[in-house]
Design a protein around this motif. Structure first.
Motif, short mmCIF file in Angstrom:
data_model
loop_
_atom_site.label_atom_id
_atom_site.label_comp_id
_atom_site.label_asym_id
_atom_site.label_seq_id
_atom_site.Cartn_x
_atom_site.Cartn_y
_atom_site.Cartn_z
N ASN B 214 60.92 49.02 29.18
CA ASN B 214 61.82 49.54 30.18
C ASN B 214 62.73 48.45 30.76
OD1 ASN B 214 60.71 51.90 30.15
ND2 ASN B 214 59.46 51.67 31.84
N CYS B 217 66.41 46.94 27.87
CA CYS B 217 67.47 47.35 27.38
C CYS B 217 69.05 46.92 27.97
CB CYS B 217 67.62 48.89 27.47
SG CYS B 217 67.91 49.59 29.01
N CYS B 219 71.82 48.41 28.34
CA CYS B 219 73.07 49.54 28.33
C CYS B 219 74.03 49.03 29.29
CB CYS B 219 72.20 50.71 29.01
SG CYS B 219 72.10 50.89 30.66
N SER B 220 75.31 49.83 28.93
CA SER B 220 76.17 49.09 29.82
C SER B 220 76.82 50.47 30.69
CB SER B 220 77.41 48.89 28.77
OG SER B 220 77.45 49.72 27.81
#
Lengths: 424, 220
Positions: B214, B217, B219-220
């Motif tokens: 969790n 990552c 992510c953008s």
């Protein structure tokens, strides 16, 4: 949107104390931030509705309409009151709220009875927990309130809560219920707030009833609508929350207290209550999604990390120390957005998505449990292995065991061969 | 800004992160204790915590920045059953707090411990904290010897302190610093990896037993 643009480039900066909220580049904002923290010790940060605010022409007209209706309340139907409560500005001031809130939930004059004394109720098993929470609710009281008056109000609050859970023994008190109760108490007084709180807590469709069950499971289930609601409005944003694994905990105090716990401004709290008192029970979850949408720019900027996201969403950018939202959230817009999403996506439309989400969470939970069980087993075996002596682990595997047996037999044979006198 | 040299890759935490969950009955002072540690002052008007709240502070151990994430939990039992559970995941250390003037909060420690153990945290460093030692007369307070006996039984250090008193500030500090040192020497732990980062700050994801999916990552 004002709150969103201030920190767009600073998402990775932490202040000295490790406060994880993105801080603003604007020095003056930082100054305000520090000032706000200091002010927390004085109740003056609560801005009650005596504060003068410039009223638009629209609101002035609305006041006239409401007063006209209040002059002849018997001629006004529920729909008209609901329109006032939901439309821009809500019920405007506590003078009107005091009369209209009971009407919105259908409380009659006869139900407004005098409360019992606190002493009569103090044997209730939840008494201690309620008193503990009520004593800590200082921030919810009007600014500059004299000490005696505040203590009297706190006693009224304790009585109010206990009366409800004594009347409906199957309803369980939860931390946060006191935040709803105090809002009703401050607006409507101790006689009217009791039947009002009863209406909200008990009966089919009572909005607070799911929170008061034996476990928080029903609440969790309802909060699980938040992500699917958000997904309907902004797919990417929902993905962002999902990937970070932030869950719904950040919105739990919002939902449980109808934002009473999480907003600094009294006027914002009562405005939301105007709406929630005549909205469907799940509507606050739509408002939650709508607030996340409002802060979309921040969310997209935020680290994809559970803690960071939780922190960003659960509290203000300016007073980032508590479970509190920014002071400048445009609630009229937020309510309009929430209403629009609700009209387009009824809760029944979302059930399948919620079920899928819950199934996925259940699987994850099982995986976690399995992993934990295995880890514990390994540890146990490790301990047992150490207890029995490290050398013997070799004998666990059948191939090793066979080899060891053959070796022993061979050694024995050699020994017997060289020491034949033993077997004579 | 302790972190200002790292702004090259915005949006990525680059410090070691220790997650500490703070447990204990309602009203024992969990929020005040974490506030005292993270903000250096007493929280005058503390409210009930609903669900889980979060605070953090960066400290330095052997010239390395360590981020301590404190998860401040609600004391009411109904919250821990289904909701707080999620937060036990990936926890590195546990602080259990009781109120020295309220014996019942001390008696709950056993149930808190079994809860901790049911989440597989038997190996995680744990600390027992008796809070509010500024309150009442010595006879009103739970005798240290009892608390010490219990702490010994569970093999955890005991701290008696007050989040209120400025004079106890160092003691509060030492609770969390002790934990941090214990965790630091207890490697491996979770490290946030930053790909492509060069030099001595290069960190790698090491063989960590706990689930890290969790937290990493990009992510953008």
């Amino acid at each position: 949107m004002e709150s969103i643009n201030t920190d767009s480039e600073s998402s990775d900066k932490c202040n000295i104390n490790g406060d994880c909220s993105p801080i603003t580049d604007n020095e003056s904002k930082n100054f305000n931030h520090a000032k706000n923290i200091d002010d927390i010790s004085t109740p003056s940060e609560l801005k009650f509705d005596e504060e003068f605010e410039f009223e638009s022409f629209e609101i002035i007209e609305k006041r006239k309409d409401i007063e006209k209706c209040l002059a002849n309340p018997d001629l006004v139907n529920l729909e008209q009151w609901q329109n006032f409560a939901k439309s821009k500005g809500g019920l405007i001031c506590d003078k009107y709220r005091r009369k209209i809130w009971p009407l919105l939930v259908g409380v009659t004059q006869e139900e407004m009875t005098d409360p019992p004394s606190l002493d009569e109720l103090s044997t209730h098993p939840e008494y201690n927990q309620v008193v503990l929470d009520v004593n800590r609710s200082l921030k919810r009281f009007p600014p500059g309130i004299p000490y005696e008056q505040r203590v009297a109000l706190q006693d009224q609050l304790t009585v109010l809560i206990l009366r409800v859970i004594i009347k409906y023994p199957h309803l369980k008190y939860y931390q946060g219920y006191h935040d709803v109760a105090i809002t009703l108490l401050l607006v409507c007084g101790d006689r009217a707030s009791f039947p009002l709180l009863c209406r909200l807590s008990y009966g089919p469709g009572a909005p607070l009833a799911p929170f008061m069950q034996t476990t928080m499971q029903p609440t969790q289930h309802l909060l699980n609508y938040m992500l699917p609601i958000l997904r309907r409005a902004d797919h990417g944003l929902a993905d962002c929350l999902d990937k970070a694994g932030v869950g719904t905990m950040f919105a739990l105090p919002w939902y449980l207290t109808w934002f009473g716990h999480s907003l600094n401004r009294y006027s914002d709290v009562v405005r939301l209550y105007d709406y929630f008192l005549c909205a469907p029970p799940l509507f606050p979850v739509y408002v939650t999604a709508s607030i996340v949408l409002q802060r979309a720019a921040d969310v997209y900027q935020c680290d994809c990390d559970m803690a960071m996201m939780h922190c960003l969403l659960s509290r203000s950018l300016l007073t980032s120390l508590f479970q509190q939202l920014p002071d400048d959230l445009p609630f009229e817009d937020i309510l309009v957005t929430a209403k629009k999403i609700y009209d387009e996506n009824d809760p029944t439309d979302l059930e399948a998505e919620v079920a899928a989400l819950e199934k996925r969470e259940e699987e994850q939970r099982k995986l976690d449990e399995e992993r934990m069980r295995r880890r514990q087993e390994e540890r146990r075996r490790g301990a047992a292995g150490r207890g029995a002596g490290r050398g013997w682990w070799v004998l666990r595997r059948p191939a090793h065991r066979r080899a060891a047996l053959a070796l022993t037999a061979a050694l024995l044979a050699i020994y017997v061969y060289y020491r034949p006198e033993l077997f004579r | 800004m302790s972190d200002s040299t790292n702004e090259i890759i915005p949006g990525l935490g680059q410090k070691k992160v220790f997650k500490i969950i703070v447990l204990g009955d309602s009203g024992v002072g969990k929020t005040c204790l974490t506030y005292r540690f993270c903000e250096g002052q007493f929280l005058d008007k503390s409210e009930a915590t609903i669900g889980v709240d979060f605070r953090e502070r960066t400290i330095r151990i052997r010239n390395e920045d360590i981020k301590l994430q404190l998860w401040d939990t609600a004391g009411q039992e109904r919250f821990r059953k289904s909701m707080v559970q999620h937060y036990y995941r990936n926890v590195h250390a546990v602080v259990i707090v009781y109120d020295v003037t309220k014996p019942e909060t001390f008696h709950s420690i056993t149930s808190w411990m079994s809860e901790v153990e049911s989440h597989g945290l038997t190996k995680a460093p744990r600390v027992l904290v008796g809070n509010k030692c500024d309150c009442g007369s010595p006879s009103d307070r739970l005798a240290t010897v009892y608390a010490q006996r219990l702490a010994d039984r569970y093999g955890m250090p005991l701290f008696e302190t007050s989040a209120l008193l400025d004079s106890e500030c160092d003691n509060v500090e030492s609770i969390f610093i002790t934990l941090a040192h214990k965790l630091y020497s207890h490697q491996p732990f979770r490290v946030v990896s930053v790909e492509g980062e060069l030099g001595p700050r290069l960190v790698t994801l090491n063989r960590h037993k706990r689930n890290t999916s969790n937290d990493n990552c990009l992510c953008s």
